[in-house]
Design a protein around this motif. Structure first.
Motif, short mmCIF file in Angstrom:
data_model
loop_
_atom_site.label_atom_id
_atom_site.label_comp_id
_atom_site.label_asym_id
_atom_site.label_seq_id
_atom_site.Cartn_x
_atom_site.Cartn_y
_atom_site.Cartn_z
N SER A 14 0.82 -1.21 0.00
CA SER A 14 0.00 0.00 0.00
C SER A 14 0.86 1.26 0.00
CB SER A 14 -0.94 0.01 1.21
OG SER A 14 -0.22 -0.13 2.41
N ILE A 15 0.27 2.33 -0.51
CA ILE A 15 0.92 3.64 -0.57
C ILE A 15 0.91 4.28 0.82
CG2 ILE A 15 0.78 5.95 -1.56
CD1 ILE A 15 1.63 3.86 -3.57
N GLY A 16 2.05 4.81 1.23
CA GLY A 16 2.13 5.50 2.51
C GLY A 16 1.97 7.00 2.36
N ALA A 17 1.82 7.68 3.49
CA ALA A 17 1.62 9.13 3.47
C ALA A 17 2.80 9.86 2.84
CB ALA A 17 1.39 9.64 4.89
N CYS A 18 4.00 9.29 2.96
CA CYS A 18 5.18 9.94 2.40
C CYS A 18 5.14 10.00 0.88
CB CYS A 18 6.45 9.20 2.86
SG CYS A 18 6.48 7.45 2.40
N CYS A 19 4.41 9.08 0.27
CA CYS A 19 4.33 9.03 -1.19
C CYS A 19 3.16 9.82 -1.75
CB CYS A 19 4.21 7.57 -1.65
SG CYS A 19 5.61 6.53 -1.20
N LEU A 20 2.29 10.33 -0.88
CA LEU A 20 1.12 11.05 -1.36
C LEU A 20 0.86 12.27 -0.48
CD1 LEU A 20 -0.98 10.82 -3.59
CD2 LEU A 20 -2.41 9.46 -2.06
N PRO A 21 1.80 13.22 -0.46
CA PRO A 21 1.64 14.41 0.38
C PRO A 21 0.54 15.33 -0.18
CG PRO A 21 3.57 14.64 -1.00
CD PRO A 21 3.07 13.24 -1.22
N ALA A 22 0.08 16.23 0.67
CA ALA A 22 -1.02 17.12 0.30
C ALA A 22 -0.67 17.99 -0.90
CB ALA A 22 -1.42 17.98 1.50
N ASP A 23 0.60 18.44 -1.00
CA ASP A 23 0.95 19.31 -2.12
C ASP A 23 0.94 18.56 -3.45
OD1 ASP A 23 3.14 17.78 -1.49
OD2 ASP A 23 4.62 19.39 -1.69
N LEU A 24 1.22 17.26 -3.42
CA LEU A 24 1.13 16.46 -4.64
C LEU A 24 -0.32 16.35 -5.08
CD1 LEU A 24 2.50 14.61 -6.76
CD2 LEU A 24 2.08 12.71 -5.18
N ILE A 25 -1.22 16.13 -4.14
CA ILE A 25 -2.65 16.03 -4.46
C ILE A 25 -3.16 17.37 -4.99
CG2 ILE A 25 -4.94 15.58 -3.52
CD1 ILE A 25 -3.56 13.82 -1.41
N ALA A 26 -2.73 18.46 -4.35
CA ALA A 26 -3.15 19.80 -4.79
C ALA A 26 -2.69 20.09 -6.20
CB ALA A 26 -2.63 20.85 -3.82
N GLY A 27 -1.52 19.59 -6.57
CA GLY A 27 -0.98 19.82 -7.90
C GLY A 27 -1.56 18.90 -8.96
N HIS A 28 -2.24 17.84 -8.53
CA HIS A 28 -2.84 16.88 -9.46
C HIS A 28 -4.26 16.55 -9.00
CE1 HIS A 28 1.52 16.33 -9.91
NE2 HIS A 28 1.27 15.99 -11.16
N PRO A 29 -5.17 17.52 -9.06
CA PRO A 29 -6.53 17.29 -8.54
C PRO A 29 -7.29 16.20 -9.28
CG PRO A 29 -6.44 19.34 -9.78
CD PRO A 29 -5.02 18.87 -9.63
N ASP A 30 -6.87 15.89 -10.51
CA ASP A 30 -7.54 14.84 -11.27
C ASP A 30 -6.88 13.47 -11.11
OD1 ASP A 30 -9.58 16.44 -12.33
OD2 ASP A 30 -8.25 17.19 -13.91
N ASP B 249 -5.60 3.11 6.54
CA ASP B 249 -6.18 1.78 6.43
C ASP B 249 -5.43 0.88 5.45
OD1 ASP B 249 -8.16 2.51 8.21
OD2 ASP B 249 -9.58 3.08 6.65
N GLY B 250 -4.36 1.41 4.84
CA GLY B 250 -3.62 0.61 3.86
C GLY B 250 -4.44 0.29 2.63
N ALA B 251 -5.33 1.20 2.27
CA ALA B 251 -6.30 0.92 1.21
C ALA B 251 -5.83 1.28 -0.18
CB ALA B 251 -7.61 1.66 1.50
N ILE B 252 -4.78 2.11 -0.32
CA ILE B 252 -4.37 2.60 -1.63
C ILE B 252 -3.23 1.75 -2.17
CG2 ILE B 252 -3.53 4.59 -2.93
CD1 ILE B 252 -4.72 6.38 -0.77
N ALA B 253 -3.47 1.10 -3.30
CA ALA B 253 -2.46 0.24 -3.90
C ALA B 253 -1.63 0.96 -4.96
CB ALA B 253 -3.12 -1.00 -4.53
#
Length: 260
Positions: free
Chosen positions: A117-133, A233-237
C-alpha cells in the motif's frame, strides 16, 4: 488489440476440481479460457449463510434454476441476490438478497491478499493539490456494500434473520484483516460521505469527482482527510497522476447487484 496480462489475473493458478475458482472467474472474466458456469457446490460454499437459512439443497436447486434462465447475467454470481428477491424464499425472508450480497462480498474479500500500500510519504497534500484529477487504485480485495437490512450484525446461531429494514442503509467496507490470518475479513461501517467517496474512487473516478460526490452527502466532507484515512487503512495500492481513462481497467469492488 494486445492486452497486458499478469500471472495474478489467472483465476486458475493453484486451482483444482474441488475449489471455487469458477465463482471468481465468472465475476472477473477468465483470461485463459471461456467464462465458466459456477457449479451448485460452489454456490453452497460461497453463499454459506444463505445455505444456513434455507438449507444447502434448496440453495443448490435455486442456483440451478438461476443458471438455466438463459440470460447472460446468469453466469455472474453477483446477479444471484436479485434472483433470490424474485423467488418465494425472497418473500419469506426479505433480507435474503442482502445476505447473499454479504456472503459473496466476504468470500471475495477473503480470496486475495493485500497488495503493498501507498504510505503518506508518497502522497503528500501538495502532490494532491498539484494533481486534482489524480486517480487512486484501491486494494482489489476491498468490497463495498449498501444493505437495506441490518444483516451485517446477524450470526447463524439459531436466531431468525432480520425481517425489518434498517432505519437507514448499512454502508459496509469489507477488507482482509491486516492483524489476522489469511482469509479473515474485517467489516467496517462507513458514513454516507466516506462511502460515496471510496466507492467513487473504486469505480475509477478522479479525486475531484469523488470529493464532489461525497459532498452531496455531507457538504463539509474533506477529500484530503478522506485520502489520509485510506492511507491509514492501507487501502491505496497505486496512484495514477496522468490518466487515460479509456485504458483504465474497470473495477468490480462495488458489489451491489444493481451497481454491476
Amino acid at each position: 488489440m494486445s492486452r497486458s496480462l499478469q500471472f495474478r489475473h489467472c483465476v486458475h493458478r493453484g486451482s483444482s476440481d474441488g475449489d471455487v475458482s469458477s465463482i471468481v472467474a465468472a465475476i472477473r472474466g477468465d483470461v485463459c479460457a471461456p467464462r465458466p458456469l459456477p457449479r451448485a457446490v460452489d454456490a453452497v460454499i460461497v453463499f454459506r449463510n444463505v445455505a444456513h437459512v434455507i438449507g444447502p439443497h434448496r440453495l443448490a436447486e435455486l442456483w440451478q434454476v438461476h443458471r438455466q434462465e438463459g440470460r447472460a447475467e446468469a453466469r455472474d454470481p453477483r446477479a444471484f441476490a436479485s434472483f433470490l428477491a424474485g423467488e418465494e424464499v425472497g418473500r419469506i425472508y426479505p433480507a435474503l438478497p442482502d445476505l447473499a450480497r454479504l456472503d459473496l462480498g466476504l468470500f471475495l474479500a477473503g480470496m486475495e491478499d493485500r497488495e503493498p500500500s501507498i504510505g503518506a510519504c508518497c502522497l503528500p497534500a501538495d502532490l494532491i493539490a498539484g494533481h486534482p484529477d489524480l486517480m487512486l487504485r484501491l486494494q482489489p480485495s476491498f468490497r463495498y456494500l449498501s444493505l437495506i437490512y441490518p444483516i451485517h450484525a446477524w450470526t447463524p446461531n439459531g436466531s431468525e434473520i432480520p425481517n425489518a429494514p434498517a432505519e437507514r442503509p448499512v454502508l459496509l467496507r469489507l477488507a482482509p484483516d491486516r492483524l489476522s490470518a489469511a482469509g479473515v475479513v474485517s467489516r467496517e461501517t462507513l458514513t454516507p460521505s466516506r462511502f460515496a467517496f471510496e466507492c467513487a474512487l473504486a469505480r475509477g473516478h478522479s479525486f475531484v469527482a469523488a470529493t464532489k460526490l461525497a459532498r452531496l452527502q455531507d457538504p463539509t466532507f474533506d477529500g484530503l482527510a478522506g485520502i489520509a484515512a485510506l492511507i491509514d487503512d492501507g487501502a491505496i495500492a497505486d496512484v495514477i497522476l496522468h490518466t487515460n481513462v479509456s485504458k483504465l481497467p474497470k473495477g468490480d469492488s462495488y458489489d451491489n447487484a444493481d451497481a454491476n
